[in-house]
Design a protein around this motif. Structure first.
Motif, PDB file in Angstrom:
ATOM      1  N   ARG A  49      53.828  44.751  46.368  1.00 28.23           N
ATOM      2  CA  ARG A  49      52.531  44.964  47.009  1.00 28.23           C
ATOM      3  C   ARG A  49      52.507  46.407  47.495  1.00 28.23           C
ATOM      4  NH1 ARG A  49      52.417  41.101  50.813  1.00 28.23           N
ATOM      5  NH2 ARG A  49      53.316  42.475  52.395  1.00 28.23           N
ATOM      6  N   MET A  68      48.601  45.642  43.625  1.00 30.64           N
ATOM      7  CA  MET A  68      49.905  45.165  43.180  1.00 30.64           C
ATOM      8  C   MET A  68      50.452  46.069  42.082  1.00 30.64           C
ATOM      9  SD  MET A  68      50.105  42.591  45.185  1.00 30.64           S
ATOM     10  CE  MET A  68      51.569  41.711  44.620  1.00 30.64           C
ATOM     11  N   TYR A  99      44.789  43.297  43.980  1.00 28.02           N
ATOM     12  CA  TYR A  99      45.442  42.457  44.986  1.00 28.02           C
ATOM     13  C   TYR A  99      44.483  41.348  45.413  1.00 28.02           C
ATOM     14  CZ  TYR A  99      47.433  41.124  49.533  1.00 28.02           C
ATOM     15  OH  TYR A  99      47.954  40.423  50.595  1.00 28.02           O
TER      16      TYR A  99
END
Length: 335
Positions: free
Chosen positions: A46, A56, A127
């Motif tokens: 992350r 990500m 993400y």
């Protein structure tokens, strides 16, 4: 020098910042990268930018894959059609295909396949910040469970309505292809038989148990009626492969293994991975013979996979042991 020593990521901070600049502009610089431990086939971080944006980083490094031996063996065997799950090309083609068909999966922001500085491919990916499905299995609110798993049912329904008369993983043309047996179940049968040999060699099965399971597999496989109607499936869909956004909408991840296959292959896996399968995900149009065959093959595969993770130093040994022992118990129940 201090910054370099504290940096714990396989891609250097400066290189990641350059990728962000190219994808989003100079207002985006990397502040930190956190290793999201747990994956068996790729490394995931992350990444937080200095302006608060989160995304990500996915890395396909064969040396960090716990099934490296099997991948290399399959690649070296002409005509071997075990479904691949470690291939950045599959990630790209499946991501494009799913998004074109309205299937939610994280967007790809940037992809680096140059191999000029690093011996692996990597991608910057959207993400999805609501976590995976596992905490919602026993959520105290029925309304929340209905929303979350009803959304999963709808998403899978959309995925599984994509059909083809051939089976296999996507080619660059977006159609199933490659060298493969005439029937999709034959490759699964062969893989299960190899796993039974492995489990017998590792003393998890007796030779008698191995023989009886081999006979059962062959008998059930031979009774499967041929078909030419295949659906697009995820191929290994557990609660950890579905992420939720803040609105509790589901996204499919780890999509490298997706392709056209028997719908029963997907549902026989869902059946034992989701405790609430019957309430939210079950269908009435599935072939029971295929369901029984694939479910046994899944249990054999997961038993062997869990054992290999233990043998190869997978960090979450409790998880690997639980995978192996629970699926071994399910495998033996067929006897």
């Amino acid at each position: 020098m201090k910054e370099r020593e504290s940096w714990d990521c396989k891609v250097q901070r400066g290189d990641l910042t350059s990728e962000l600049h190219q994808a989003f502009g100079n207002d985006y610089s990397v502040a930190e990268a956190t290793n999201m431990h747990g994956g068996a086939q790729k490394v995931v971080y992350r990444v937080r930018a200095s302006n608060g944006f989160t995304l990500m980083l996915c890395i396909w490094d064969i040396t960090n894959n716990y099934f490296q031996a099997e991948i290399e063996e399959a690649a070296a065997t002409e005509g071997n059609e075990e479904q691949r799950s470690f291939d950045v090309e599959l990630f790209l083609s499946n991501n494009r295909f799913m998004r074109e068909h309205g299937i939610r999966t994280p967007a790809i922001y940037a992809m680096n396949r140059s191999r000029e500085q690093y011996p692996f491919d990597y991608a910057l990916v959207e993400y999805v910040g609501g976590g995976d499905l596992q905490p919602y299995m026993e959520h105290p609110s029925t309304a929340v469970r209905d929303k979350v798993f009803g959304g999963c049912r709808d998403l899978l329904g959309k995925l599984h309505q994509i059909r083809h008369t051939s089976w296999g993983q996507l080619t660059l043309a977006g159609k199933p292809g490659g060298h493969r047996p005439a029937n999709c179940e034959d490759g699964i049968h062969d893989n299960a038989s190899r796993n039974l040999v492995f489990l017998s060699q590792e003393a998890k099965l007796s030779q008698e148990q191995q023989g009886k399971l081999d006979e059962l597999l062959a008998k059930v496989c031979s009774s499967i009626v041929p078909r030419t109607d295949y659906r697009f499936i995820h191929n290994e869909l557990g609660p950890d492969h579905i992420l939720l956004n803040e609105q509790l909408e589901p996204y499919l991840i780890d999509i490298e293994g997706a392709g056209f296959f028997d719908l029963e292959y997907e549902h026989s896996f869902l059946q034992f991975r989701f405790a609430n399968y019957e309430r939210y995900l079950a269908r009435t149009d599935l072939d029971e013979v295929r369901m029984r065959f694939y479910k046994l093959c899944h249990h054999i595969s997961c038993t062997a996979g869990g054992l290999k993770l233990l043998q190869r130093g997978f960090p979450n040994r409790t998880l690997a042991h639980d995978i192996m022992s629970s699926n071994l118990s399910q495998t033996l129940s067929y006897l």
